[in-house]
Design a protein around this motif. Sequence first.
Motif, mmCIF file in Angstrom:
data_model
loop_
_atom_site.group_PDB
_atom_site.id
_atom_site.type_symbol
_atom_site.label_atom_id
_atom_site.label_comp_id
_atom_site.label_asym_id
_atom_site.label_seq_id
_atom_site.Cartn_x
_atom_site.Cartn_y
_atom_site.Cartn_z
ATOM 1 N N PRO A 159 0.825 -1.167 0.211
ATOM 2 C CA PRO A 159 0.078 0.022 0.131
ATOM 3 C C PRO A 159 0.704 1.253 0.037
ATOM 4 N N ASP A 160 0.259 2.322 -0.770
ATOM 5 C CA ASP A 160 1.081 3.635 -0.515
ATOM 6 C C ASP A 160 0.090 4.541 0.512
ATOM 7 N N ALA A 161 -0.993 3.819 0.980
ATOM 8 C CA ALA A 161 -1.807 4.570 2.117
ATOM 9 C C ALA A 161 -2.501 3.628 2.711
ATOM 10 N N ILE A 162 -2.775 3.988 4.182
ATOM 11 C CA ILE A 162 -3.535 3.003 5.073
ATOM 12 C C ILE A 162 -4.645 3.929 5.746
ATOM 13 N N PHE A 163 -5.702 3.835 5.633
ATOM 14 C CA PHE A 163 -6.958 4.450 6.453
ATOM 15 C C PHE A 163 -7.276 3.511 7.368
ATOM 16 N N CYS A 164 -7.088 3.913 8.635
ATOM 17 C CA CYS A 164 -7.465 3.091 9.774
ATOM 18 C C CYS A 164 -8.655 3.477 10.627
ATOM 19 N N GLY A 165 -9.275 2.315 11.159
ATOM 20 C CA GLY A 165 -10.533 2.706 11.589
ATOM 21 C C GLY A 165 -10.672 3.321 12.916
ATOM 22 N N ASN A 166 -9.436 3.652 13.702
ATOM 23 C CA ASN A 166 -9.410 4.319 14.717
ATOM 24 C C ASN A 166 -8.030 4.738 14.969
ATOM 25 N N ASP A 167 -7.797 5.684 15.927
ATOM 26 C CA ASP A 167 -6.385 6.057 16.192
ATOM 27 C C ASP A 167 -5.481 5.192 16.893
ATOM 28 N N GLN A 168 -5.828 4.253 17.564
ATOM 29 C CA GLN A 168 -5.047 3.077 18.159
ATOM 30 C C GLN A 168 -4.704 2.165 17.152
ATOM 31 N N ILE A 169 -5.273 1.927 16.200
ATOM 32 C CA ILE A 169 -4.848 1.091 15.343
ATOM 33 C C ILE A 169 -3.864 1.886 14.287
ATOM 34 N N ALA A 170 -4.219 3.056 14.097
ATOM 35 C CA ALA A 170 -3.219 3.843 13.106
ATOM 36 C C ALA A 170 -1.982 4.067 13.776
ATOM 37 N N ARG A 171 -2.025 4.276 15.131
ATOM 38 C CA ARG A 171 -0.530 4.649 15.937
ATOM 39 C C ARG A 171 0.003 3.247 15.811
ATOM 40 N N GLY A 172 -0.303 1.883 15.932
ATOM 41 C CA GLY A 172 0.196 0.935 15.574
ATOM 42 C C GLY A 172 1.098 0.414 14.346
ATOM 43 N N GLY A 179 6.141 9.907 3.542
ATOM 44 C CA GLY A 179 6.773 9.662 2.174
ATOM 45 C C GLY A 179 6.622 8.503 1.409
ATOM 46 N N ASP A 180 6.716 7.267 2.084
ATOM 47 C CA ASP A 180 6.606 6.070 1.408
ATOM 48 C C ASP A 180 4.890 5.630 1.647
ATOM 49 N N VAL A 181 4.351 5.655 2.948
ATOM 50 C CA VAL A 181 2.979 5.483 3.227
ATOM 51 C C VAL A 181 2.245 6.611 3.878
ATOM 52 N N SER A 182 1.013 6.888 3.559
ATOM 53 C CA SER A 182 0.200 8.088 3.909
ATOM 54 C C SER A 182 -0.683 7.074 5.244
ATOM 55 N N VAL A 183 -0.849 7.872 6.294
ATOM 56 C CA VAL A 183 -1.538 7.109 7.243
ATOM 57 C C VAL A 183 -2.624 7.844 7.766
ATOM 58 N N ILE A 184 -3.983 7.521 7.947
ATOM 59 C CA ILE A 184 -4.952 8.605 8.544
ATOM 60 C C ILE A 184 -5.757 7.372 9.579
ATOM 61 N N LEU A 215 -12.147 16.292 9.099
ATOM 62 C CA LEU A 215 -10.556 15.924 9.056
ATOM 63 C C LEU A 215 -9.668 16.654 9.443
ATOM 64 N N VAL A 216 -8.691 16.292 10.647
ATOM 65 C CA VAL A 216 -7.794 17.175 10.892
ATOM 66 C C VAL A 216 -6.411 16.484 10.422
ATOM 67 N N VAL A 217 -5.906 17.394 9.496
ATOM 68 C CA VAL A 217 -4.571 17.052 8.857
ATOM 69 C C VAL A 217 -3.446 17.219 9.457
ATOM 70 N N ARG A 218 -2.649 16.215 9.815
ATOM 71 C CA ARG A 218 -1.433 16.598 10.506
ATOM 72 C C ARG A 218 -0.177 16.041 9.698
ATOM 73 N N GLU A 219 0.584 15.405 10.025
ATOM 74 C CA GLU A 219 1.997 15.328 9.374
ATOM 75 C C GLU A 219 1.984 13.855 8.937
ATOM 76 N N SER A 220 1.114 12.906 9.213
ATOM 77 C CA SER A 220 1.382 11.596 8.862
ATOM 78 C C SER A 220 0.795 11.183 7.465
ATOM 79 N N CYS A 221 0.023 11.929 6.931
ATOM 80 C CA CYS A 221 -0.428 11.787 5.428
ATOM 81 C C CYS A 221 0.172 12.880 4.333
ATOM 82 N N GLY A 222 0.754 13.804 4.839
ATOM 83 C CA GLY A 222 1.279 14.730 3.842
ATOM 84 C C GLY A 222 0.197 15.770 3.539
#
Length: 335
Positions: A237-250, A264-269, A323-330
Amino acid sequence: MASTKRVRIYDVAQAAGVSIATASKALNDTGRMTEETRSRVKAAANSLGFRPNAMARALIQRRTFTVGLLTNDTYGRFTLPLMAGVSEQLVDHGVSVFLCSIEDDPALAKIHVDAMLDKQVDGIIASGKRIDRRLPVDLSQLDIPVVYAFTDGPEDAVTLVSDDYQGSMQAMQWLRELGRSRIVHVTGPQTFASVGERARAYHAVQGGDGLVMHGSWSEAWGHEAVARLWARKGDTPDAIFCGNDQIARGVVDALRERGLDVPGDVSVIGFDNWEIVAAATRPPLTTVDMNLKELGREAGRLVLALAEGKAVEPGVRKLPCQLVVRESCGGGLRS
C-alpha cells in the motif's frame, strides 16, 4: 471586607427604575416592554451581580434546571467530550448537568435513573460507547424528555450520532487528492455499525476490490496488519486508512520499524482524533474528528427545547465529522 448581602430582585428594579414585576419579566425575557427597558434592567442586574434564586425559578416555572447525563462509557472516551459540549450549551441557561456512569449493569442503571427522577431532573441525555447498542435500561416510558447521543435509541426518540460515512469519505478523498491509489482500510470488528459505515465509504472511493482488514481496536492489530500486508505478494500500500487512532498508531510504529517513511512512502489516516494518541504519534496523526463536543452541544440544545415544551422532530440526526490533517499523510494543514 466585601458585603455578602444577597442582591434581590427589588434592588435590580430600584436601580433600573422599574417595578419588581417588570424587572422579573425583563430578566426572564417575558412580558411586553421596550427593548430599552429590558436592556436597562439586564444591565442593572449585571452591575449589581444579581443571581436569580434557583428555587424560586423552579417553583415559578415548575423546573429544577438540572439535566442528567447517563452513560455506560466507563473510561469516558466518548462521554467526556460530549459532556463538555452539553455543559457549555446549558450553562448560560442556568442549567446544571450531573453525570452518572452505569457501566453495563441494569441494576446500577435503575438506581441512577430513580435518583434522577427523585431529583426531578428536567431531562436526561443518554450516551454510550457505540452507536448500535442501547443502554441496559429502558428510558422510553419516562415522562421527562430523553435525548440519545452516541448510542442507540428508540425509533420515536431524538438520537444524535456522528456521520461515519461522511467523515470516512473526507479521509479517502484527501488521500486521493494526495495522489495515493493503493489504499488499504485496516479497521475494527465487523459487528460495529460504525465499522460498516466507514468501510462503505472506503469502497465508494477505492472500488469494490479494495482491501478491508478487520481486527481489534488496538495498536497490536495495527502492527499485525502491517506484517500481513508486507508478507503478501504484489504491490504494497501507499496509504492506510485506519478505523481508529489506536490502530493507526500501531500501523505507523510498524511501518517505521520496517524502515519506511511516513508519509513519504505510506500515508496514514486514523479516526476519532483522540488527542492523547493522535498528537503523541510520530509523526503526528492525521485523523477524523467525530466532533463529539458539538454533538454534546446539540444534545443539550434539544433536551432544553423539549423541557421547555417545544416540538422536536424525532429520528436519527447525523452530525458531520471533520478531517484534521497533521503530518502522517502529507499535504497542507487544515482543521
